[in-house]
Write a protein that holds these residues in place. Structure first.
Motif, PDB file in Angstrom:
ATOM      1  N   CYS A  50       0.831  -1.208   0.000  1.00 26.63           N
ATOM      2  CA  CYS A  50       0.000   0.000   0.000  1.00 26.63           C
ATOM      3  C   CYS A  50       0.865   1.258   0.000  1.00 26.63           C
ATOM      4  O   CYS A  50       0.603   2.201  -0.740  1.00 26.63           O
ATOM      5  CB  CYS A  50      -0.957   0.005   1.189  1.00 26.63           C
ATOM      6  SG  CYS A  50      -2.269  -1.224   1.048  1.00 26.63           S
ATOM      7  N   GLU A  51       1.917   1.257   0.810  1.00 26.34           N
ATOM      8  CA  GLU A  51       2.809   2.415   0.814  1.00 26.34           C
ATOM      9  C   GLU A  51       3.540   2.527  -0.522  1.00 26.34           C
ATOM     10  O   GLU A  51       3.731   3.615  -1.052  1.00 26.34           O
ATOM     11  CB  GLU A  51       3.806   2.349   1.962  1.00 26.34           C
ATOM     12  CG  GLU A  51       4.672   3.595   2.013  1.00 26.34           C
ATOM     13  CD  GLU A  51       5.670   3.640   3.145  1.00 26.34           C
ATOM     14  OE1 GLU A  51       6.449   4.609   3.175  1.00 26.34           O
ATOM     15  OE2 GLU A  51       5.694   2.724   3.989  1.00 26.34           O
ATOM     16  N   LEU A  52       3.930   1.398  -1.063  1.00 24.18           N
ATOM     17  CA  LEU A  52       4.590   1.365  -2.366  1.00 24.18           C
ATOM     18  C   LEU A  52       3.696   2.024  -3.430  1.00 24.18           C
ATOM     19  O   LEU A  52       4.131   2.903  -4.179  1.00 24.18           O
ATOM     20  CB  LEU A  52       4.872  -0.093  -2.724  1.00 24.18           C
ATOM     21  CG  LEU A  52       5.473  -0.432  -4.060  1.00 24.18           C
ATOM     22  CD1 LEU A  52       6.934  -0.047  -4.094  1.00 24.18           C
ATOM     23  CD2 LEU A  52       5.343  -1.932  -4.303  1.00 24.18           C
ATOM     24  N   LEU A  53       2.423   1.637  -3.458  1.00 30.13           N
ATOM     25  CA  LEU A  53       1.479   2.203  -4.430  1.00 30.13           C
ATOM     26  C   LEU A  53       1.220   3.687  -4.156  1.00 30.13           C
ATOM     27  O   LEU A  53       1.059   4.474  -5.087  1.00 30.13           O
ATOM     28  CB  LEU A  53       0.180   1.404  -4.411  1.00 30.13           C
ATOM     29  CG  LEU A  53       0.309  -0.042  -4.896  1.00 30.13           C
ATOM     30  CD1 LEU A  53      -0.957  -0.831  -4.583  1.00 30.13           C
ATOM     31  CD2 LEU A  53       0.654  -0.107  -6.375  1.00 30.13           C
ATOM     32  N   PHE A  54       1.204   4.069  -2.891  1.00 29.61           N
ATOM     33  CA  PHE A  54       1.039   5.468  -2.508  1.00 29.61           C
ATOM     34  C   PHE A  54       2.161   6.317  -3.099  1.00 29.61           C
ATOM     35  O   PHE A  54       1.912   7.356  -3.712  1.00 29.61           O
ATOM     36  CB  PHE A  54       1.019   5.580  -0.976  1.00 29.61           C
ATOM     37  CG  PHE A  54       1.204   6.967  -0.449  1.00 29.61           C
ATOM     38  CD1 PHE A  54       0.174   7.907  -0.551  1.00 29.61           C
ATOM     39  CD2 PHE A  54       2.382   7.348   0.166  1.00 29.61           C
ATOM     40  CE1 PHE A  54       0.340   9.189  -0.054  1.00 29.61           C
ATOM     41  CE2 PHE A  54       2.549   8.624   0.666  1.00 29.61           C
ATOM     42  CZ  PHE A  54       1.526   9.552   0.558  1.00 29.61           C
ATOM     43  N   HIS A  55       3.418   5.881  -2.949  1.00 33.71           N
ATOM     44  CA  HIS A  55       4.544   6.646  -3.487  1.00 33.71           C
ATOM     45  C   HIS A  55       4.503   6.675  -5.015  1.00 33.71           C
ATOM     46  O   HIS A  55       4.843   7.701  -5.618  1.00 33.71           O
ATOM     47  CB  HIS A  55       5.870   6.085  -2.981  1.00 33.71           C
ATOM     48  CG  HIS A  55       6.116   6.369  -1.536  1.00 33.71           C
ATOM     49  ND1 HIS A  55       6.312   7.641  -1.039  1.00 33.71           N
ATOM     50  CD2 HIS A  55       6.167   5.537  -0.470  1.00 33.71           C
ATOM     51  CE1 HIS A  55       6.495   7.591   0.268  1.00 33.71           C
ATOM     52  NE2 HIS A  55       6.402   6.317   0.641  1.00 33.71           N
ATOM     53  N   CYS A  56       4.073   5.599  -5.629  1.00 37.66           N
ATOM     54  CA  CYS A  56       3.936   5.571  -7.092  1.00 37.66           C
ATOM     55  C   CYS A  56       2.883   6.581  -7.550  1.00 37.66           C
ATOM     56  O   CYS A  56       3.060   7.269  -8.566  1.00 37.66           O
ATOM     57  CB  CYS A  56       3.563   4.170  -7.569  1.00 37.66           C
ATOM     58  SG  CYS A  56       4.888   2.953  -7.406  1.00 37.66           S
TER      59      CYS A  56
END
Length: 195
Positions: free
Chosen positions: A49-55
């Motif tokens: 989820c954090e990965l997708l947030f930064h993307c």
């Protein structure tokens, strides 16, 4: 004179037009992204989820201010460990039994949907954190110059203030993890919102 990384309201307005959940679904459906995300989750213990947030931020020419994101990251990780990971564990535990029992298979599917809802809630909270910031509290800034190595940029965003030396060294040396980051960032359009 305005600082070049001061938040550009146009970028933030464009970000508001694409909810993080919709962005995440679209990105996750692109070739190689699901596998890359799962590799980073399983092998580097990174929060998808954090990965997708930064993307999401990156695709609009924005990035989270690391110090501002630290508290939110702690809350989001707490959610992931106490809700999402519990559901994921239950779903995985039922996999073998589901193969021979329709009722267990139905239960496992229900748990899978609950896990997805928990991830959607987590993404919603990341989104609210950015979009509902008080006017005197800056949480994101413009990326002044889009990085030449977007995989390295993403790695740095994910590892800031993460005291997991194993994950950091793995992301720097493990070819599979480097490839996963590269696969993911190749699917981003860093210019769509930064114009």
């Amino acid at each position: 004179m305005r600082d070049s990384n001061t938040l550009d309201s146009t970028r933030l307005q464009r970000l508001q037009q694409t909810p993080l959940w919709e962005f995440a679904l679209a990105l996750y459906a692109k070739p190689g992204v699901e596998t890359a995300c799962l590799t980073l989750q399983e092998e580097a213990e990174l929060d998808v989820c954090e990965l997708l947030f930064h993307c999401w931020l990156y695709s609009y020419g924005l990035e989270a201010i690391p110090r501002a994101a630290a508290r939110q990251r702690k809350q989001r990780r707490q959610w992931q460990s106490s809700v999402t990971a519990v559901l994921r564990g239950l779903r995985r535990d039922l996999k073998a039994s589901a193969a021979s029992s329709d009722s267990v298979a139905a239960l496992r599917e229900t748990i899978k949907q609950a896990e997805l809802m928990a991830e959607r809630e987590n993404l919603q909270r990341w989104q609210e954190w950015v979009l509902e910031a008080h006017s005197d509290e800056q949480r994101v800034i413009n990326i002044v110059e889009m990085p030449q190595d977007s995989a390295k940029w993403l790695r740095n965003q994910l590892l800031f203030s993460k005291p997991n030396i194993h994950s950091e060294s793995s992301l720097n040396t493990a070819p599979a993890l480097c490839q996963a980051l590269q696969t993911l960032t190749c699917q981003l359009d860093p210019h769509q919102g930064a114009r």
